[in-house]
Scaffold this motif. Structure first.
Motif, PDB file in Angstrom:
ATOM      1  N   LEU A 146       0.816  -1.207   0.000  1.00 27.93           N
ATOM      2  CA  LEU A 146       0.000   0.000   0.000  1.00 27.93           C
ATOM      3  C   LEU A 146       0.855   1.266   0.000  1.00 27.93           C
ATOM      4  N   ALA A 147       2.137   1.119  -0.326  1.00 27.69           N
ATOM      5  CA  ALA A 147       3.022   2.288  -0.291  1.00 27.69           C
ATOM      6  C   ALA A 147       2.583   3.352  -1.292  1.00 27.69           C
ATOM      7  N   LEU A 148       2.069   2.902  -2.437  1.00 22.37           N
ATOM      8  CA  LEU A 148       1.617   3.888  -3.419  1.00 22.37           C
ATOM      9  C   LEU A 148       0.427   4.689  -2.902  1.00 22.37           C
ATOM     10  N   CYS A 149      -0.406   4.051  -2.086  1.00 22.40           N
ATOM     11  CA  CYS A 149      -1.530   4.779  -1.497  1.00 22.40           C
ATOM     12  C   CYS A 149      -0.996   5.937  -0.661  1.00 22.40           C
ATOM     13  N   GLU A 150       0.082   5.653   0.077  1.00 22.21           N
ATOM     14  CA  GLU A 150       0.669   6.705   0.894  1.00 22.21           C
ATOM     15  C   GLU A 150       1.197   7.831   0.011  1.00 22.21           C
ATOM     16  N   PHE A 151       1.748   7.462  -1.135  1.00 21.64           N
ATOM     17  CA  PHE A 151       2.279   8.481  -2.043  1.00 21.64           C
ATOM     18  C   PHE A 151       1.163   9.353  -2.605  1.00 21.64           C
ATOM     19  N   VAL A 152       0.090   8.750  -3.092  1.00 20.02           N
ATOM     20  CA  VAL A 152      -0.937   9.532  -3.785  1.00 20.02           C
ATOM     21  C   VAL A 152      -1.941  10.192  -2.839  1.00 20.02           C
ATOM     22  N   ASP A 153      -1.893   9.856  -1.563  1.00 21.00           N
ATOM     23  CA  ASP A 153      -2.939  10.301  -0.635  1.00 21.00           C
ATOM     24  C   ASP A 153      -3.017  11.821  -0.544  1.00 21.00           C
ATOM     25  N   VAL A 154      -4.202  12.336  -0.837  1.00 21.29           N
ATOM     26  CA  VAL A 154      -4.455  13.775  -0.718  1.00 21.29           C
ATOM     27  C   VAL A 154      -4.368  14.199   0.747  1.00 21.29           C
ATOM     28  N   SER A 155      -4.817  13.319   1.630  1.00 20.82           N
ATOM     29  CA  SER A 155      -4.914  13.680   3.041  1.00 20.82           C
ATOM     30  C   SER A 155      -3.676  13.294   3.835  1.00 20.82           C
ATOM     31  N   LYS A 156      -2.646  12.813   3.151  1.00 23.28           N
ATOM     32  CA  LYS A 156      -1.326  12.592   3.744  1.00 23.28           C
ATOM     33  C   LYS A 156      -1.335  11.710   4.996  1.00 23.28           C
ATOM     34  N   HIS A 157      -1.999  10.585   4.882  1.00 22.16           N
ATOM     35  CA  HIS A 157      -1.979   9.631   6.001  1.00 22.16           C
ATOM     36  C   HIS A 157      -0.691   8.803   5.973  1.00 22.16           C
ATOM     37  N   PRO A 158      -0.191   8.423   7.139  1.00 15.75           N
ATOM     38  CA  PRO A 158       0.979   7.523   7.177  1.00 15.75           C
ATOM     39  C   PRO A 158       0.525   6.088   6.945  1.00 15.75           C
ATOM     40  N   VAL A 159       0.140   5.788   5.712  1.00  8.75           N
ATOM     41  CA  VAL A 159      -0.522   4.519   5.403  1.00  8.75           C
ATOM     42  C   VAL A 159       0.322   3.314   5.824  1.00  8.75           C
ATOM     43  N   GLN A 160       1.633   3.367   5.544  1.00  8.00           N
ATOM     44  CA  GLN A 160       2.460   2.187   5.839  1.00  8.00           C
ATOM     45  C   GLN A 160       2.579   1.949   7.340  1.00  8.00           C
ATOM     46  N   ASP A 161       2.677   3.031   8.102  1.00 12.62           N
ATOM     47  CA  ASP A 161       2.693   2.879   9.565  1.00 12.62           C
ATOM     48  C   ASP A 161       1.404   2.228  10.046  1.00 12.62           C
ATOM     49  N   ILE A 162       0.307   2.693   9.456  1.00 12.99           N
ATOM     50  CA  ILE A 162      -0.997   2.172   9.873  1.00 12.99           C
ATOM     51  C   ILE A 162      -1.090   0.683   9.546  1.00 12.99           C
ATOM     52  N   VAL A 163      -0.615   0.312   8.354  1.00  9.39           N
ATOM     53  CA  VAL A 163      -0.657  -1.096   7.958  1.00  9.39           C
ATOM     54  C   VAL A 163       0.134  -1.947   8.951  1.00  9.39           C
ATOM     55  N   ARG A 164       1.328  -1.491   9.305  1.00  6.94           N
ATOM     56  CA  ARG A 164       2.143  -2.277  10.248  1.00  6.94           C
ATOM     57  C   ARG A 164       1.454  -2.379  11.597  1.00  6.94           C
ATOM     58  N   LYS A 165       0.820  -1.287  12.009  1.00  9.16           N
ATOM     59  CA  LYS A 165       0.110  -1.325  13.288  1.00  9.16           C
ATOM     60  C   LYS A 165      -0.986  -2.389  13.234  1.00  9.16           C
ATOM     61  N   GLY A 166      -1.703  -2.417  12.109  1.00 10.70           N
ATOM     62  CA  GLY A 166      -2.765  -3.412  11.946  1.00 10.70           C
ATOM     63  C   GLY A 166      -2.220  -4.823  11.982  1.00 10.70           C
ATOM     64  N   ILE A 167      -1.101  -5.029  11.286  1.00  8.60           N
ATOM     65  CA  ILE A 167      -0.511  -6.363  11.254  1.00  8.60           C
ATOM     66  C   ILE A 167      -0.102  -6.787  12.662  1.00  8.60           C
ATOM     67  N   GLU A 168       0.467  -5.865  13.403  1.00  7.31           N
ATOM     68  CA  GLU A 168       0.897  -6.213  14.763  1.00  7.31           C
ATOM     69  C   GLU A 168      -0.295  -6.517  15.659  1.00  7.31           C
ATOM     70  N   LEU A 169      -1.369  -5.747  15.463  1.00  8.02           N
ATOM     71  CA  LEU A 169      -2.572  -6.026  16.262  1.00  8.02           C
ATOM     72  C   LEU A 169      -3.048  -7.447  16.013  1.00  8.02           C
ATOM     73  N   ILE A 170      -3.110  -7.832  14.748  1.00  6.90           N
ATOM     74  CA  ILE A 170      -3.594  -9.161  14.387  1.00  6.90           C
ATOM     75  C   ILE A 170      -2.623 -10.237  14.860  1.00  6.90           C
ATOM     76  N   GLN A 171      -1.337  -9.936  14.663  1.00  6.64           N
ATOM     77  CA  GLN A 171      -0.302 -10.921  14.959  1.00  6.64           C
ATOM     78  C   GLN A 171      -0.256 -11.273  16.452  1.00  6.64           C
ATOM     79  N   TYR A 172      -0.386 -10.265  17.278  1.00 10.03           N
ATOM     80  CA  TYR A 172      -0.219 -10.500  18.721  1.00 10.03           C
ATOM     81  C   TYR A 172      -1.536 -10.610  19.465  1.00 10.03           C
TER      82      TYR A 172
END
Lengths: 454, 400
Positions: free
Chosen positions: A427-453
């Protein structure tokens, strides 16, 4: 069955500073480092060596207390000069002052017939002992694989579609023998298939041409076509409870060298790229090399950001920082810490945009290469624009809904919307094109960690 | 621009934490980021370069797409005035009169909404929302030129506070903010925004004989009641004042009474082209919105229980606020459906509902306002089913 997958969605970020296809020698790096932070999901790194110890290439340096069997080896021989820690004693870097001549730990060598009769257990043990196991990444989560698992398949993406990405034909030139040996080993590790995914749009590099015993699939389209996560999605998507492994072709070669030559060979070819590089070329070095020799006297200005990796998924490092474990590229970019008068309204043809909103003229010159700086181009806002993330994500996934589910920490939604299928880079490209400048990759990792642990 | 930058840098400490005007930081920030894009750089990990777009640029694109409607609206206010009082004057005079009437409404909408935004930004400690750039322009365009300014102000404040800020600001609202302002006016002050007398500014002068001031829609509606064919009713109004006032061409170009920016389907189409070319507005919603209106018009033709229902379907497209509503209101990315499939359905249903409300609602022949607001409420439901289908695919795959 081999597949041909044509992807339409995505976006190629064309940048100035592609590495010329020649290998140039720079001053060799004097220090090398292993950074536990390169290994996503490493929880409790434990250093085996002490400052002052001498190590050989392949000597175990570190392991994760949560996965003790996996050893992380020294890329070069020399003296351990510093074990650098950060806040809360977080382990940051283990630095090795390089010897003049490299010396190797010796591991078992295997002949071709030995390789054939090798069992999974023997292969695994050798990979672990030889320090190359961390090259195997597990999906979901994108973490170093657990040797006790049986993945449903192993996926190798044979090309990199990231901006300014190095050409694997240059990186792996002449390594055909080792690549095939690596594939033979990998085949033993899974009860399923080993998939080698190649770029339909460019010539097949010689290193892959003779690859045998694997399923070859072709992909065409813009980035992220080269992302192994996208490829898995189209070949054999990962459902809840399933495991797949991925290996970079460099890792496959490294495995082959371990078995054929009996050494932990961390030598690699690295592309020096970016608009600020005076000489954008390839150079030979080793994993974890200090980048200073490639940066000093090789930048066009003083105000340069050094990125280990590419501009989408890379990490900013110091000018005397170290190459990331999984990276084959450094990118030199102009820092963008300036104010721009009426920057949000001024027409511009020098800044790249996926969008065409008023005054964004880059779409008029689709083949132009841009020299982008690191300015964030606006402030963070709530989600407003819709439909754009989908245009750069060639997967049957709703990125915005997934991101919102992660933000809301809604576990069921995350699972149902496809958290198992992605890691940050997808989803890195989403972070690049995002008009609202969200830290998409950080959010993805946070989600993965939530699920993982959880 | 260095002196400006220096000036801003000098004032900055006053507004930062510990400064004298710490509470007003977001007002300062709004001004600063308006003049200078900030010097923020990308983070250590992740995307190191960013797309050149930001929300401000996206919003200003919509404002630019609205300019044709605004400029034509200004002219048409003058045109309708001089037509009604029976004077023949040049283009300049018509435009000036329109400017005199419309500009205050625009200024009041921006000022009232801006103050409401600023108060919220200061109290809630969040940045001022760029979305207001668009809302402040949309509201003046959906009211008649005769609207009292205080009502414009009240409606704007109501919409900004109740429809947007209480939900958390731009990006979080459920209803289209500008449509909420119009609905507020309609229900709170119906006398000023419905009937035949409000659409044309007369001033001190008296209208010529035969002037009705009705909108095309209300003519069509009363024709439906009285059993006269809509086309002939429109034509007979033609003869009363001006030549062919309610001809199809006039309705398409917009030389008819109505809200300031809504009368011209042509200008809305130009706006639509800008929105589609820039990718800021969803072409799917625009296309399916028009298609829905036309299809439901045809369906009404089949039943044709009264003359309004029998009106040729393409008339629906140029009458009232349909074009404006579909192009600028339905495409609001926040309150519309957010999935690509959902957008098709969302636009289609807005078109359907608009025509149904028009021909069946005895009180209010304009349907687009209620259709957009209603579909705003249903958009999350549409998305819910689109997303559910995706989840289902994922689950089915798991069992294979």
């Amino acid at each position: 069955m081999s597949k041909l997958v044509k992807l339409k969605k995505g976006f190629d970020i064309k940048l100035v500073g592609k590495a010329e296809k020649k290998i140039e020698a720079f001053q060799p790096a004097q220090t090398f480092a292993i950074k536990p932070t390169d290994f996503v999901g490493m929880q409790r790194p434990k250093v085996i060596v002490k400052e002052g110890d001498t190590v050989k290439a392949g000597t175990p340096i570190l392991f994760d207390k949560k996965l003790e069997s996996v050893l992380y080896a020294a890329p070069f021989s020399g003296e351990v000069v510093e074990i650098k820690r950060g806040e809360k004693r977080k382990l940051l870097e283990i630095k090795i002052m390089a010897d003049k001549e490299i010396s190797y730990e010796e591991f078992d060598k295997f002949s071709e017939t030995d390789l054939k009769s090798l069992t999974k257990e023997q292969a695994t043990a050798a990979l672990l002992k030889g320090g190359v196991w961390p090259q195997i990444i597990q999906r979901p989560y994108g973490i170093v694989a657990n040797p006790e698992d049986d993945p449903k398949a192993i996926f190798i993406s044979g090309f990199d579609s990231h901006p300014l990405a190095p050409d694997y034909g240059v990186l792996l030139k002449g390594q055909e023998k080792y690549f095939q040996a690596g594939l033979n080993i990998l085949k033993k590790l899974t009860s399923g298939k080993v998939h080698l995914n190649l770029d339909q749009d460019s010539e097949v590099s010689p290193v892959y041409a003779g690859a045998q015993g694997v399923e070859v699939n072709k992909f065409s389209g813009p980035h992220p076509a080269g992302n192994v996560g996208v490829q898995i999605h189209h070949i054999s998507p990962i459902n809840k409870g399933e495991l797949a492994w991925t290996v970079n072709p460099y890792g496959v070669v490294q495995m082959g060298k371990l078995f054929i030559d009996g050494v932990y060979d961390a030598s690699k070819v690295v592309a020096i790229t970016g608009s600020e590089a005076k000489k954008a070329v390839y150079t030979k070095t080793y994993q974890g090399a200090c980048v200073d020799k490639w940066v000093v006297d090789n930048t066009k200005s003083d105000h340069v950001r050094v990125v280990s990796g590419n501009v989408l998924t890379g990490e900013k490092i110091n000018h005397d920082g170290y190459l990331g474990y999984y990276d084959h590229q450094i990118t030199l970019l102009p820092e963008g810490d300036y104010f721009e008068f009426m920057g949000w309204a001024k027409p511009t043809s020098t800044k790249l945009s996926f969008h065409r909103a008023l005054g964004l003229l880059s779409f008029l010159s689709p083949n132009k290469e841009f020299a982008l700086d690191t300015n964030a181009r606006g402030e963070a806002r709530a989600f407003v624009q819709t439909g754009v993330f989908e245009q750069v994500t060639p997967m049957d996934i709703f990125p915005v809904y997934l991101i919102k589910a992660i933000m809301a920490e809604d576990f069921d939604e995350m699972e149902e919307l496809g958290i198992y299928e992605i890691i940050e880079e997808d989803l890195a490209l989403c972070e690049f094109v995002d008009v609202s400048k969200h830290p998409v990759q950080d959010i993805v990792r946070k989600g993965i960690e939530l699920i993982q642990y959880s | 621009m260095k002196f400006l930058r220096d000036l801003l840098d000098k004032q900055k400490p006053l507004f930062q934490k510990g400064g004298k005007f710490e509470n007003l930081y977001y007002l300062y920030e709004a001004g600063e980021t308006f003049m200078f894009s900030p010097n923020h750089t990308t983070g250590i990990k992740g995307t190191q370069v960013k797309d050149a777009i930001d929300l401000k640029r996206m919003m200003i694109t919509v404002v630019v797409a609205l300019l044709p409607c605004l400029l034509f609206g200004i002219y048409n206010v003058g045109e309708q005035h001089y037509l009604a009082v029976g004077e023949a004057v040049g283009f300049g005079e018509k435009f000036l009169l329109g400017l005199k009437l419309v500009l205050p409404i625009v200024i009041v909408a921006y000022a009232a909404g801006g103050i409401a935004e600023a108060v919220f930004a200061v109290i809630r400690k969040h940045p001022i929302n760029e979305g207001f750039l668009v809302t402040g322009m949309l509201i003046p365009l959906v009211v008649p030129a005769s609207m009292p300014l205080w009502q414009v102000a009240l409606a704007t404040i109501f919409a900004v506070v109740i429809a947007k800020e209480v939900f958390g600001g731009t990006g979080m609202n459920i209803l289209n903010v500008a449509m909420t302002a119009r609905a507020f006016l309609y229900f709170a002050y119906p006398a000023q925004i419905s009937g035949d007398q409000v659409w044309t500014y007369l001033g001190e002068k008296t209208a010529v004989d035969g002037f009705s001031g009705a909108t095309a829609l209300s003519i069509a509606y009363s024709a439906g009641q009285s059993g006269e064919s809509v086309t002939s009713a429109l034509a007979s109004h033609n003869s009363a004042i001006g030549d062919q006032l309610y001809s199809f061409a006039n309705m398409f170009f917009g030389f008819i009474p109505g809200s300031i920016g809504e009368t011209s389907a042509l200008m809305c189409l130009i706006g639509a082209l800008i929105l589609i070319a820039t990718g800021v507005g969803s072409w799917k919603i625009i296309v399916s919105g028009f298609a829905g209106t036309y299809i439901m018009g045809l369906i009404m033709n089949i039943f044709a229980a009264n003359e309004f229902m029998a009106m040729p379907a393409h008339y629906h497209l140029v009458m009232g606020g349909v074009a404006f509503g579909i192009v600028f209101m339905a495409t609001d990315p926040v309150s519309a459906a957010q999935t690509e499939r959902g957008k098709w359905l969302y636009g289609l249903l807005i078109g359907f509902l608009t025509v149904i409300i028009r021909v069946t609602n005895p009180a209010y022949p304009e349907g687009i306002m209620l259709a957009v607001l209603l579909m705003n409420v249903f958009a999350p439901l549409i998305d819910y089913y689109v997303v559910k289908a995706n989840k289902k695919r994922r689950l089915q795959r798991a069992t294979v």
